[in-house]
Design an enzyme around this catalytic site. Sequence first.
Site, PDB file in Angstrom:
ATOM      1  N   TYR A  62      -2.852   3.662   2.109  1.00  0.00           N
ATOM      2  CA  TYR A  62      -1.780   2.660   2.011  1.00  0.00           C
ATOM      3  C   TYR A  62      -1.680   2.232   0.547  1.00  0.00           C
ATOM      4  O   TYR A  62      -1.976   3.014  -0.351  1.00  0.00           O
ATOM      5  CB  TYR A  62      -2.077   1.499   2.964  1.00  0.00           C
ATOM      6  CG  TYR A  62      -0.843   0.701   3.315  1.00  0.00           C
ATOM      7  CD1 TYR A  62       0.249   1.324   3.930  1.00  0.00           C
ATOM      8  CD2 TYR A  62      -0.742  -0.650   3.020  1.00  0.00           C
ATOM      9  CE1 TYR A  62       1.395   0.613   4.243  1.00  0.00           C
ATOM     10  CE2 TYR A  62       0.398  -1.369   3.334  1.00  0.00           C
ATOM     11  CZ  TYR A  62       1.468  -0.727   3.943  1.00  0.00           C
ATOM     12  OH  TYR A  62       2.607  -1.436   4.246  1.00  0.00           O
TER      13      TYR A  62
ATOM     14  N   LYS B 244       1.418   2.417   7.585  1.00  0.00           N
ATOM     15  CA  LYS B 244       1.079   1.290   8.461  1.00  0.00           C
ATOM     16  C   LYS B 244       0.754   1.774   9.871  1.00  0.00           C
ATOM     17  O   LYS B 244      -0.147   1.248  10.530  1.00  0.00           O
ATOM     18  CB  LYS B 244       2.244   0.302   8.488  1.00  0.00           C
ATOM     19  CG  LYS B 244       1.920  -1.023   9.118  1.00  0.00           C
ATOM     20  CD  LYS B 244       2.644  -2.168   8.429  1.00  0.00           C
ATOM     21  CE  LYS B 244       2.075  -2.524   7.102  1.00  0.00           C
ATOM     22  NZ  LYS B 244       2.698  -3.693   6.460  1.00  0.00           N
TER      23      LYS B 244
ATOM     24  N   GLU C 120       9.342  -4.309   7.498  1.00  0.00           N
ATOM     25  CA  GLU C 120       8.698  -4.528   6.198  1.00  0.00           C
ATOM     26  C   GLU C 120       9.524  -3.879   5.101  1.00  0.00           C
ATOM     27  O   GLU C 120      10.274  -2.926   5.341  1.00  0.00           O
ATOM     28  CB  GLU C 120       7.275  -3.979   6.187  1.00  0.00           C
ATOM     29  CG  GLU C 120       7.158  -2.482   6.121  1.00  0.00           C
ATOM     30  CD  GLU C 120       5.777  -2.054   5.653  1.00  0.00           C
ATOM     31  OE1 GLU C 120       5.157  -2.778   4.866  1.00  0.00           O
ATOM     32  OE2 GLU C 120       5.331  -0.985   6.077  1.00  0.00           O
TER      33      GLU C 120
ATOM     34  N   ASP D  68       5.471  -9.286   5.967  1.00  0.00           N
ATOM     35  CA  ASP D  68       5.633  -9.776   4.598  1.00  0.00           C
ATOM     36  C   ASP D  68       5.738 -11.300   4.569  1.00  0.00           C
ATOM     37  O   ASP D  68       5.309 -11.943   3.604  1.00  0.00           O
ATOM     38  CB  ASP D  68       6.899  -9.188   3.960  1.00  0.00           C
ATOM     39  CG  ASP D  68       6.815  -7.680   3.800  1.00  0.00           C
ATOM     40  OD1 ASP D  68       5.700  -7.160   3.847  1.00  0.00           O
ATOM     41  OD2 ASP D  68       7.868  -7.038   3.642  1.00  0.00           O
TER      42      ASP D  68
END
Length: 656
Positions: A122, A194, A266, A290
Amino acid sequence: MASIQFVKSLIQRSLCSALKQNRINFVRSASLKGIEYLKNSKINKDAAFTLEERRSLGIHGLLPSTILTQEDQLQLCKERLKTFSGDDVKKSIFLYDLQERNEKLFYKVINENLSDLLPIIYTPTINKMCNNYGLLFTQPKGLFLNNLDIGRIPEVLKNWPESDVKIVIATDGENLQPNLGDMGVNSMLFPVGKSTLYTGISGIKPHQCLPITLDVGTNNEKLLKDPSYLGLRQKRITGQTYLDFIDEVITSIINQFGQNTIIQFEGFNRENSLTFLKKYQKKCCFLIDDLQCKGAVVLAGLMASEAILNKPIKDYTMLFLGIDETTFEIANTLVKHIMEENGSNLSPEMIKNNIWMFDNDGLLTQARIEGKLFTGDKVIYAKDFEPTQNPVDVINKIKPNVLIGNSEAKTFFKPDVLYQMAEVNQKPVIFALNENSNSSFYQDIYHHTQGKAILATSSIFKPEILNKTSVPGHASSCLIYPGLTLGVMASGLKNIPDELFGVAARCIAEQVTYEDLKAGRIFPRLELLKNLSIDLATKICEYSFKEGLSTIRPEPQDKKFFIKSHLYNYEYEDILSRDLEWVEMAETSTEEVKKGKNSGKLNENFEKSVSEDETDKIEDFVDTKNEKSRKVSFDDVNIVERFPPESFKTKSEPTA
């Protein structure tokens, strides 16, 4: 008797349907032959196939002679990763190549090396890969929905090969990171990453996660001129057309996968994110990490810091450096928590008096917004204070205990600011929530506060890199969303209320040990992330049942066991001993259903467990012969109603 036969026929059709949709893992090998076993990432074990499996499956001779265990392969993968020392992009490419070849081994590697590999799979590594997505693309790992398909979104969703989707992670790529900005369709790496974290951290099954990129164009001129860019070559759509497109996407997802499907957004424009949150939060299981998860993370860190500062959060003075929608969402989360903790003793205005905000235009004051069309949070948090553009003056006068640097933190974390925080505090708590891959930025925070800082960062660094006396805490939303969504799934919730983020923050804070606090760390160690996520999911589940939010009936007595017994299995399975009998049953059942007859072998298995009064509930129920006892599964919320409370009782609990 006719009803019994009808029920059996429904069971057979359900089994055949499940086989067709690839929902049952053991059947996925039924139609495979020879080398196809090695090309199916969900079944492939590479050199770990036993000799018996190699001969029975027709792959003997297609692999080297040495037979490895999964542990052997795990060690080999670690050694291979070491050869890419200093090149995180190559490490990431190696890992995702492994995922395409051997799914079980991929997630095993991630799960057992989470703290080291989290920044590889990530951020910040995928930030570096975004610009070259067109060159890196090999095969689809998610869905691409574009605005040219308006009116046909349901048709496109049906092209996704999995029907048992529980979490959709979607982005339109407009505002991924402060240093990335608009990445258009290149943003697919973020929902894919994710999705990987959901399985690697919380054990949610890979096929239950669906990454989606919403291709509505890009305003990035560099991408539009790039020959390797794979998205629509157009400017971003805006206005009502854009809103209608988003509405069709969300409606179609719910219609296709169910009301309980978690939809996580996101990387959207901050203002759009706030608009979507207000519109969809109470209509479905809608999540914007977020905004929401970041607020819960900061709250968790502040809860843990109470033991260091020896005072409650309500007495903290907090200064935000950098103002955007996330800033207000964090502040609102803190205000709500403090009010819940203190009841009617404190008003919202009293709490907000302790929260100050500063950005490039200076301190947020009433004089600054006077005569301007500001509404809502900007007005609420504006102070009746002398305007100033010097953060040092503000620190000198209000003496904040906590400094929270958001997207613009690097701009304000200057030596004089940090020095002044150390002057007015014995232990200044500092959140650096901006993504920054440069370790010297964080070293400077320790240096300019004379090592006093209690530091929490969004980026991951080994302790020895930063400071010899204190260890930074990892203030990332990955502490929240894997366990939160697992708990939401397990509870069968129809939306995600704000209260769950307070529950999550409390759970995270409780995981911080005395040793952590002594080291200056106000967040749990990343090595504990797997168990932490399961504990968090259990807390969410307990709260949901207590407050009457859950749709699961009956209520599981041991909620932790209920959750853990349905997580992804990272270990290889013995294909021959477990699957061959089922393959035979599936083939027999399929042929019998085609002939309009009942499968005697299948009927015999179900006669003991199916009664006439279950005919209206049995349509989607597929029993498993080799299970010694039935287990409740939140893979299908409705299925729970078919099990008696006794089935939830257990004496032992499986390990994570």
